[in-house]
Design a protein around this motif. Structure first.
Motif, PDB file in Angstrom:
ATOM      1  N   VAL A 274       0.825  -1.084  -0.014  1.00 13.23           N
ATOM      2  CA  VAL A 274      -0.073  -0.058   0.095  1.00 13.23           C
ATOM      3  C   VAL A 274       0.760   1.242   0.073  1.00 13.23           C
ATOM      4  N   PRO A 275       0.494   2.277  -0.809  1.00 21.63           N
ATOM      5  CA  PRO A 275       1.271   3.431  -0.641  1.00 21.63           C
ATOM      6  C   PRO A 275       1.426   4.144   0.602  1.00 21.63           C
ATOM      7  N   THR A 276       2.518   4.215   1.413  1.00 23.14           N
ATOM      8  CA  THR A 276       2.680   4.872   2.410  1.00 23.14           C
ATOM      9  C   THR A 276       3.288   6.271   2.428  1.00 23.14           C
ATOM     10  N   PRO A 277       3.204   7.075   3.522  1.00 24.74           N
ATOM     11  CA  PRO A 277       2.361   6.870   4.658  1.00 24.74           C
ATOM     12  C   PRO A 277       0.904   6.790   4.301  1.00 24.74           C
ATOM     13  N   VAL A 278       0.350   6.039   4.972  1.00 23.61           N
ATOM     14  CA  VAL A 278      -1.291   5.953   5.037  1.00 23.61           C
ATOM     15  C   VAL A 278      -1.542   7.171   6.201  1.00 23.61           C
ATOM     16  N   TYR A 279      -2.745   7.990   5.762  1.00 25.09           N
ATOM     17  CA  TYR A 279      -3.271   8.892   6.584  1.00 25.09           C
ATOM     18  C   TYR A 279      -4.437   8.707   7.333  1.00 25.09           C
ATOM     19  N   LEU A 280      -4.318   8.855   8.786  1.00 21.52           N
ATOM     20  CA  LEU A 280      -5.517   8.405   9.438  1.00 21.52           C
ATOM     21  C   LEU A 280      -6.126   9.785  10.214  1.00 21.52           C
ATOM     22  N   LEU A 281      -7.375  10.008   9.659  1.00 23.16           N
ATOM     23  CA  LEU A 281      -8.065  11.248  10.284  1.00 23.16           C
ATOM     24  C   LEU A 281      -8.715  10.964  11.455  1.00 23.16           C
ATOM     25  N   THR A 282      -8.613  11.683  12.364  1.00 24.34           N
ATOM     26  CA  THR A 282      -9.256  11.514  13.754  1.00 24.34           C
ATOM     27  C   THR A 282      -9.149  12.728  14.528  1.00 24.34           C
ATOM     28  N   ASN A 283      -9.595  12.665  15.757  1.00 19.92           N
ATOM     29  CA  ASN A 283      -9.709  13.999  16.604  1.00 19.92           C
ATOM     30  C   ASN A 283      -8.440  14.319  17.322  1.00 19.92           C
ATOM     31  N   HIS A 284      -7.991  13.642  18.617  1.00 22.58           N
ATOM     32  CA  HIS A 284      -6.991  13.924  19.368  1.00 22.58           C
ATOM     33  C   HIS A 284      -6.015  12.765  19.294  1.00 22.58           C
ATOM     34  N   LEU A 285      -6.543  11.696  19.407  1.00 22.40           N
ATOM     35  CA  LEU A 285      -5.584  10.492  19.523  1.00 22.40           C
ATOM     36  C   LEU A 285      -4.486  10.148  18.363  1.00 22.40           C
ATOM     37  N   SER A 286      -3.481   9.471  18.364  1.00 26.97           N
ATOM     38  CA  SER A 286      -2.721   9.107  17.395  1.00 26.97           C
ATOM     39  C   SER A 286      -2.722   7.393  17.499  1.00 26.97           C
ATOM     40  N   TYR A 287      -2.019   7.090  16.361  1.00 28.25           N
ATOM     41  CA  TYR A 287      -1.673   5.460  15.986  1.00 28.25           C
ATOM     42  C   TYR A 287      -0.392   5.202  15.955  1.00 28.25           C
ATOM     43  N   ASP A 288       0.172   4.261  16.757  1.00 25.44           N
ATOM     44  CA  ASP A 288       1.376   3.904  16.924  1.00 25.44           C
ATOM     45  C   ASP A 288       1.860   3.063  15.906  1.00 25.44           C
ATOM     46  N   ASP A 289       2.195   3.401  14.572  1.00 22.19           N
ATOM     47  CA  ASP A 289       2.795   2.746  13.491  1.00 22.19           C
ATOM     48  C   ASP A 289       3.507   3.549  12.749  1.00 22.19           C
ATOM     49  N   PRO A 290       4.586   3.273  12.359  1.00 19.41           N
ATOM     50  CA  PRO A 290       5.670   4.214  11.438  1.00 19.41           C
ATOM     51  C   PRO A 290       5.024   4.370  10.187  1.00 19.41           C
ATOM     52  N   ARG A 291       4.222   3.335   9.571  1.00 22.04           N
ATOM     53  CA  ARG A 291       3.583   3.559   8.394  1.00 22.04           C
ATOM     54  C   ARG A 291       2.455   4.562   8.185  1.00 22.04           C
ATOM     55  N   VAL A 292       1.850   4.862   9.322  1.00 19.66           N
ATOM     56  CA  VAL A 292       0.903   5.873   9.385  1.00 19.66           C
ATOM     57  C   VAL A 292       1.216   7.110   9.773  1.00 19.66           C
ATOM     58  N   ILE A 293       0.365   7.924   9.392  1.00 20.15           N
ATOM     59  CA  ILE A 293       0.597   9.438   9.861  1.00 20.15           C
ATOM     60  C   ILE A 293      -0.978   9.896  10.425  1.00 20.15           C
ATOM     61  N   THR A 294      -1.086  10.081  11.680  1.00 17.81           N
ATOM     62  CA  THR A 294      -2.133  10.636  12.069  1.00 17.81           C
ATOM     63  C   THR A 294      -2.471  12.214  11.888  1.00 17.81           C
ATOM     64  N   VAL A 295      -3.521  12.323  11.455  1.00 11.88           N
ATOM     65  CA  VAL A 295      -3.936  14.122  11.191  1.00 11.88           C
ATOM     66  C   VAL A 295      -4.982  14.168  12.096  1.00 11.88           C
ATOM     67  N   LYS A 296      -4.593  14.902  13.142  1.00 13.39           N
ATOM     68  CA  LYS A 296      -5.562  15.293  14.157  1.00 13.39           C
ATOM     69  C   LYS A 296      -6.529  16.666  13.801  1.00 13.39           C
ATOM     70  N   VAL A 297      -7.707  16.431  13.935  1.00  9.04           N
ATOM     71  CA  VAL A 297      -8.498  17.629  13.442  1.00  9.04           C
ATOM     72  C   VAL A 297      -9.095  18.319  14.659  1.00  9.04           C
ATOM     73  N   GLY A 298      -9.116  17.725  15.836  1.00 12.40           N
ATOM     74  CA  GLY A 298      -9.673  18.421  16.844  1.00 12.40           C
ATOM     75  C   GLY A 298     -10.947  18.008  16.963  1.00 12.40           C
ATOM     76  N   GLU A 299     -11.875  18.818  17.991  1.00 14.69           N
ATOM     77  CA  GLU A 299     -13.136  18.262  18.322  1.00 14.69           C
ATOM     78  C   GLU A 299     -14.062  18.230  17.159  1.00 14.69           C
ATOM     79  N   ASP A 300     -15.047  17.362  17.449  1.00  9.74           N
ATOM     80  CA  ASP A 300     -16.126  16.986  16.240  1.00  9.74           C
ATOM     81  C   ASP A 300     -16.867  18.298  16.302  1.00  9.74           C
ATOM     82  N   THR A 301     -17.126  19.117  15.187  1.00  8.74           N
ATOM     83  CA  THR A 301     -18.240  19.828  14.997  1.00  8.74           C
ATOM     84  C   THR A 301     -19.262  19.311  14.000  1.00  8.74           C
ATOM     85  N   SER A 302     -18.600  18.512  12.885  1.00 11.03           N
ATOM     86  CA  SER A 302     -19.651  17.844  11.973  1.00 11.03           C
ATOM     87  C   SER A 302     -18.495  16.954  11.358  1.00 11.03           C
TER      88      SER A 302
END
Length: 282
Positions: free
Chosen positions: A42-70
């Motif tokens: 799979v083309p890396t890095p893979v991007y994970l879009l979420t709120n505040h947490l992050s994922y522990d894997d060097p192949r994954v970049i966590t994109v933190k967007v903050g609080e849910d508004t929608s």
């Protein structure tokens, strides 16, 4: 005599983006386990879009967007941080079940890119158009067709702009896109024809709670789901089953909120990539 393994097909300007939120962080180890198992190149890095947490894997970049508004607001803010012309979109509770046929994926992706397309559905929608019988993709012209987020390739800036213009949840966003299609305001959206059938094989393992198919799938792969964090309630549509599920909705949100707070306090908000395997009986 040694043989060299063939190189994976070229997928220029394409990355994988996983749309998620902290509420579903218990799905991340399972999702990525099956992603990397069935798509090792799979083309890396893979991007994970979420709120505040992050994922522990060097192949994954966590994109933190903050609080849910929608849902759309989070996706728009997250995609602004994904440096790729196109994104292969996944939802965190849809697990791959078979190896990704990467050459066939490339055969669909390249015509989309060459035609400057904004989206292609990776599930067969209809036969090829009469004027191009061998086509693997074709423009959406039928007002009954729609775009969704279960498995598809989007132009990053197009999807970002589309999401930034509305404040909707994921289901209403798909309805919004249907209205754009019916009104002739959706540009360069494509469907995958039946010539390219069977490109992506996945299963929806949870709908807030674990589903029977999901439980069966992970257990068949020797994985133990965390049923304390996300239960497996009665599956029927009778009064008792609906009552139990209504109670457990609050339970799941409470457990998820407490787990998020714990991780932020004790582990810098990092979610482990460890998968719980079922121990073999002696």
């Amino acid at each position: 005599m040694q043989t060299t393994a063939p190189s994976p097909p070229d997928l220029p300007d394409l990355k994988v983006a996983v749309f998620s939120c902290d509420l579903y962080c218990d799905m991340w180890p399972l999702f990525f386990h099956f992603l990397f198992k069935h798509w090792p190149d799979v083309p890396t890095p893979v991007y994970l879009l979420t709120n505040h947490l992050s994922y522990d894997d060097p192949r994954v970049i966590t994109v933190k967007v903050g609080e849910d508004t929608s849902w759309t607001d989070g996706i728009a803010r997250g995609l602004a941080q994904v440096p790729s012309e196109y994104v292969f979109c996944f939802l965190d509770d849809f697990m791959l079940t078979k190896p990704m046929p990467v050459q066939r994926l490339a055969d669909v992706y390249h015509p989309l890119k060459n035609q400057d397309g904004n989206w292609v559905c990776l599930r067969p929608k209809a036969p090829a158009p009469e004027n191009d019988p061998p086509a693997l993709i074709a423009p959406i012209t039928d007002a009954a067709q729609s775009a969704g987020f279960h498995a598809g390739i989007w132009r990053t800036t197009y999807l970002q702009k589309l999401c930034a213009e509305v404040q909707l949840n994921i289901w209403h966003t798909e309805g919004h896109i249907r209205k754009l299609i019916r009104g002739g305001r959706a540009e360069k959206l494509f469907y995958m024809t039946e010539n390219a059938a069977g490109l992506v094989s996945y299963i929806e393992v949870v709908k807030r709670f674990w589903q029977k198919d999901g439980i069966d799938y992970v257990r068949a792969n020797n994985i133990r789901p965390d049923l304390w964090r996300r239960p497996y309630p009665p599956q029927g549509d009778n009064v008792f089953a609906r009552f139990i599920r209504s109670i457990l909705k609050r339970y799941v949100r409470l457990r998820s909120s407490l787990e998020t707070k714990r991780l932020l306090k004790e582990n810098n908000g990092v979610v482990s990539s460890a998968v719980r395997f079922i121990k073999a009986e002696n």
